[in-house]
Scaffold this motif. Sequence first.
Motif, PDB file in Angstrom:
ATOM      1  N   ALA A 167       0.832  -1.207   0.000  1.00  0.00           N
ATOM      2  CA  ALA A 167       0.000   0.000   0.000  1.00  0.00           C
ATOM      3  C   ALA A 167       0.868   1.260   0.000  1.00  0.00           C
ATOM      4  O   ALA A 167       0.584   2.249  -0.704  1.00  0.00           O
ATOM      5  CB  ALA A 167      -0.920  -0.006   1.221  1.00  0.00           C
ATOM      6  N   PHE A 168       1.964   1.223   0.788  1.00  0.00           N
ATOM      7  CA  PHE A 168       2.841   2.388   0.842  1.00  0.00           C
ATOM      8  C   PHE A 168       3.535   2.609  -0.503  1.00  0.00           C
ATOM      9  O   PHE A 168       3.657   3.762  -0.974  1.00  0.00           O
ATOM     10  CB  PHE A 168       3.877   2.202   1.945  1.00  0.00           C
ATOM     11  CG  PHE A 168       4.883   3.318   2.006  1.00  0.00           C
ATOM     12  CD1 PHE A 168       4.540   4.564   2.518  1.00  0.00           C
ATOM     13  CD2 PHE A 168       6.174   3.128   1.538  1.00  0.00           C
ATOM     14  CE1 PHE A 168       5.464   5.590   2.563  1.00  0.00           C
ATOM     15  CE2 PHE A 168       7.096   4.154   1.574  1.00  0.00           C
ATOM     16  CZ  PHE A 168       6.745   5.382   2.094  1.00  0.00           C
ATOM     17  N   ASP A 169       4.005   1.511  -1.119  1.00  0.00           N
ATOM     18  CA  ASP A 169       4.662   1.651  -2.414  1.00  0.00           C
ATOM     19  C   ASP A 169       3.721   2.235  -3.447  1.00  0.00           C
ATOM     20  O   ASP A 169       4.115   3.090  -4.256  1.00  0.00           O
ATOM     21  CB  ASP A 169       5.188   0.293  -2.889  1.00  0.00           C
ATOM     22  CG  ASP A 169       6.394  -0.182  -2.079  1.00  0.00           C
ATOM     23  OD1 ASP A 169       7.007   0.673  -1.393  1.00  0.00           O
ATOM     24  OD2 ASP A 169       6.705  -1.384  -2.118  1.00  0.00           O
ATOM     25  N   ASP A 170       2.485   1.767  -3.409  1.00  0.00           N
ATOM     26  CA  ASP A 170       1.511   2.284  -4.360  1.00  0.00           C
ATOM     27  C   ASP A 170       1.259   3.779  -4.121  1.00  0.00           C
ATOM     28  O   ASP A 170       1.227   4.579  -5.075  1.00  0.00           O
ATOM     29  CB  ASP A 170       0.203   1.497  -4.234  1.00  0.00           C
ATOM     30  CG  ASP A 170      -0.817   1.953  -5.249  1.00  0.00           C
ATOM     31  OD1 ASP A 170      -0.518   1.878  -6.469  1.00  0.00           O
ATOM     32  OD2 ASP A 170      -1.900   2.409  -4.840  1.00  0.00           O
ATOM     33  N   PHE A 171       1.123   4.149  -2.856  1.00  0.00           N
ATOM     34  CA  PHE A 171       0.898   5.553  -2.529  1.00  0.00           C
ATOM     35  C   PHE A 171       2.131   6.397  -2.897  1.00  0.00           C
ATOM     36  O   PHE A 171       2.010   7.509  -3.435  1.00  0.00           O
ATOM     37  CB  PHE A 171       0.592   5.700  -1.038  1.00  0.00           C
ATOM     38  CG  PHE A 171       0.483   7.133  -0.591  1.00  0.00           C
ATOM     39  CD1 PHE A 171      -0.677   7.857  -0.827  1.00  0.00           C
ATOM     40  CD2 PHE A 171       1.542   7.762   0.053  1.00  0.00           C
ATOM     41  CE1 PHE A 171      -0.772   9.172  -0.430  1.00  0.00           C
ATOM     42  CE2 PHE A 171       1.447   9.076   0.445  1.00  0.00           C
ATOM     43  CZ  PHE A 171       0.285   9.791   0.213  1.00  0.00           C
ATOM     44  N   TRP A 172       3.314   5.854  -2.607  1.00  0.00           N
ATOM     45  CA  TRP A 172       4.530   6.611  -2.922  1.00  0.00           C
ATOM     46  C   TRP A 172       4.705   6.813  -4.417  1.00  0.00           C
ATOM     47  O   TRP A 172       5.133   7.873  -4.870  1.00  0.00           O
ATOM     48  CB  TRP A 172       5.754   5.912  -2.344  1.00  0.00           C
ATOM     49  CG  TRP A 172       7.032   6.536  -2.839  1.00  0.00           C
ATOM     50  CD1 TRP A 172       7.902   6.026  -3.735  1.00  0.00           C
ATOM     51  CD2 TRP A 172       7.540   7.829  -2.477  1.00  0.00           C
ATOM     52  NE1 TRP A 172       8.932   6.883  -3.952  1.00  0.00           N
ATOM     53  CE2 TRP A 172       8.738   8.019  -3.195  1.00  0.00           C
ATOM     54  CE3 TRP A 172       7.107   8.829  -1.622  1.00  0.00           C
ATOM     55  CZ2 TRP A 172       9.491   9.163  -3.078  1.00  0.00           C
ATOM     56  CZ3 TRP A 172       7.857   9.976  -1.495  1.00  0.00           C
ATOM     57  CH2 TRP A 172       9.035  10.146  -2.215  1.00  0.00           C
TER      58      TRP A 172
END
Length: 1041
Positions: A276-281
Amino acid sequence: MQQESSPLCAADISPDLRKQFAFLSGGRGQNGSPIIIFPEYPTFGELEEQEFLNVLTYLTSVPSLSSTGVGFILVIDRRQDRWASVKGTLLRIAGSFPGNLQLVLVLRPTALFQRTISDIFFKLNKDEFKMKVPVIMLSSVTELHSYIDRTQLTQELGGTQEYCHEKWISHRTAIEGFALMVKKTAQTLQSFGTELAETELPNDVEATSNLLTVHTDKKDKMKEDLRIALCQGSRLLESINEPLVKDPDYTMNQDELENLATVQRLLGQLDETEMAFDDFWDKHQTKLEQCLQLRHFEQNFREVRAHLDMVYDRLSGFSEVGVSPAHVEHILKELTNHEERACVLDRALTLACDADQLIEASHYAVDSILPKCSELRAVCEEISSILKAKKAYLLKAMELHQCLEKATKWCDDGIYLLASQPVDKCQSQDGAESALQEIERFLETANQHKLTDLSGIWRDYESVLTQDFRVDKVFQKQLSMQEMFEKRRVSLKKLAAKQTRPVQPVAPRPEAIIKSPISSPATYGHSCTTDMADPTLMQGCLYLQGEMHLQNDGSRHPSVSDEEENFAVLRRHVMNELLETERAYVEELLCVLEGYGAEMDNPAMAHLIPNTLLHKKDILFGNMPEIYQFHKKTFLRELEAYTDYPELVGRCFLERMTDLQIYEKYCQNKPRSESLWRQCSDCAFFQECQKKLEHKLGLDSYLLKPVQRITKYQLLLKELLKYSKGCEGEDDLQEALSSILGILKAVNDSMHLIAITGYEGNLSDLGRLMMQGSFSVWTEHKKGHAKVKDLARFKPMQRHLFLHEKALLFCKKREENGEGYEKAPSYSFKHSLSMSAVGITENAKGDNKKFEIWCNSREEVYIVQAPTPEIKTAWVNEIRKVLTGQLKAYREARQQKSSDQISQLTPTSTSLTLSPFKTNPKTLKKGEEKKTEPTVADPSTAVLLKNNDKVKGFSKASLSVDASEENDGYSSAEDPMNSDPEDEGGKKLSPGRYVVVADHDKNVPQELTVKSGDSVQLVYVNTMTILSSFTHPHVTYCKPL
């Protein structure tokens, strides 16, 4: 409440757990109830209530909620203990067990007595335990096995389950620490994500770039924390699975399975959080990168737009049509070079293409990028159109200029043809016919060169016609030239039609030239014979003379109008030369300033400029920009206003004479410019500029143009003056010529003046420089009362004299070194004389090239020998003017100060008057008639003593005159009307009695004290008596030698 909010962790109660008075073995009852075992613990009764409660609370929180919901099975092993211990354990559990209970199994003491007591007291005190679940007393582990399967019991209780309490505590601590790490990591990522989402995008490139860097660094740190957590979870998972790795047949108990599930669940949460963080980043980074791209685009757009506006303004300023084909060609080349140097259109179109790529990449700010992209393309298209139109405009102007130039050249060629036809040959029939054929052949070329359709020119070139085009004037010039040709044809036809007696070809005699009211024969003859080295002037004179002879031989006398027309043609020719050379001069200045000066500020050329040339543009070019602006905007336009009135152009020069003095500043800077040029002449910068300009000559040749131009004006004015005798503007031309020559002299003098070294004062304080030149100088001194000539130097000293309004400087000329302007001489200052304290003797030592300059009562005498008598005369006259001016200024000051004394002045303006004695004078005693220095105390009271007169006088050592036998003396205090008795014929004083009109006290033994009203006796005036005058507030004293 605190426990609910902060659950206990194994790490918090690790010492209590290590006591192992209760533990979870991992076994389960038949219905899945977790089993808590209370092993033998002799000091159970001594446990603190808090540590007991903490351990039970923690143990009941470890199993899953589904297991704890069924209830716990407690196995209390008290086989080696007493009934009191069993009772205490049950009472403590009943009072503080935090979870649900399903069954309590007690292994009672095995000793006979304790077992009997246990049975009795358990039955008696059963209600005292207050447990809602059954409590079963077991005599042996065999009975225990009937309630719990052996596989769910540890080996101490006869089971088969392997249990290591230390390992269990280690796993629990690791699992709980890992869970806490996962939780904190998730919270940190969530907080960072919120920060990123709430961050406002900056409005400039630098801030956006910095923000992207900061966020990237934070992201990298978050990713590192995630990596560490995943590694820790993986190691924990490996530790839980270790028994299976060692023994594939190993069966995990329920707690181990739950631990494994917990770690796997946490690892799964980490994976989901990371994804989720990678996608948001990725989205956030894309937005920041697009923001950075947008800011770069906006910044480049502003820069390119500003350059486009500047190019647009410059193109709008290219409204000139030039003054000649060469000028137009230069403007066109400059326009092309400007387009090539700027490259702003290519940059703008490249930026528009970059914007298209941003739009295709689904940039979030498409609405902002698209209008700017369209604007760039529109402006580029507009500038390209303007550039194309300007080029077409200039090409059209060049075409018209070429047409006018061709017609003008044809007219000039026609005038030269008329001027070049020999007079003597035209007097014969064959010569006249030959000249007539030349004229006919020339007229046959008219259709190829001259303007034929004036209305057609106005129609075809309407778009470029301005006042710079002299279409009407050229057309009028054609008509005038054709009229001249027609007159010549008529004269030649008359000569060719009749038989004329051959004339011997001899030079025309002066009397053959018809006199006119405009000029005398002498003047006319001089004008046609001087400056014959100039082909233009020679041809003009031939034409003028030839036309007059043809008119005479044609049996008609030239009229005044014919002669005036001939002179007018020559004046127009000189005026055309003045205008054409002026336009070419302006063009050359522009070419230098743009092709060299502007390039020194061009960043693209900075790497070619040597260090010695950096920031020295003002030294190299001097005030050339000022000269260019003056000629471009003022002088050329005003000269063009006199195109049809060349005889009046002197007024233009007179009106701008002050402005033309800017050349003095340029010439004074020329040595520094020349020196700088010599240091850098071979540098790549000058070579590149010369290559771009396609010049055959270097910059130094063009830096010399202003010097050549200011000297050219006097030549052109001389020619105009020669052909303007009797015209309205003759006086103005003469005055303009004199003024230009004065400027040239001032320029030349200033070039010498700046070369003086060693003078400690300020040269500007000495007043205007009047003259300067080199002389041979002897010195002569007088010691004491005896005249002694000190000629230590038999050979004269070579000195360069500078005559200022207030002082005369003696300098020694040094050797000239170097080349070009570096070869200019230098002058070492030796000494100076104040002009208020000097006198002159016009003739010295019988040499008409010598004169004397003296001061300090002739104690210092300088015999000066000029190169020629003319130079000597000029210097004497100039010094006389300076001294006369000082006398005049002094008189005016005295007149303002004392009107009473002015009323007593004699006609010769003396304040001490020797007049015939009339009223009761006191007799003046005769003093010793010693030979003393003649002195005069007041510049305005000098008296000239004539021959054969002698006065008892008094000396005041101030200034002196010591004349030789044939000399005439003159000083700054002397009356100019009486300075030269032979030339001026001043009033003579005869022997007799005179009245003293001013007081004087004795200063030296040779003097006497006199008072106003005293009488003096004039005995005689010696032939060697010379006036000496000296500044004194009241009295003049005279003394014969």
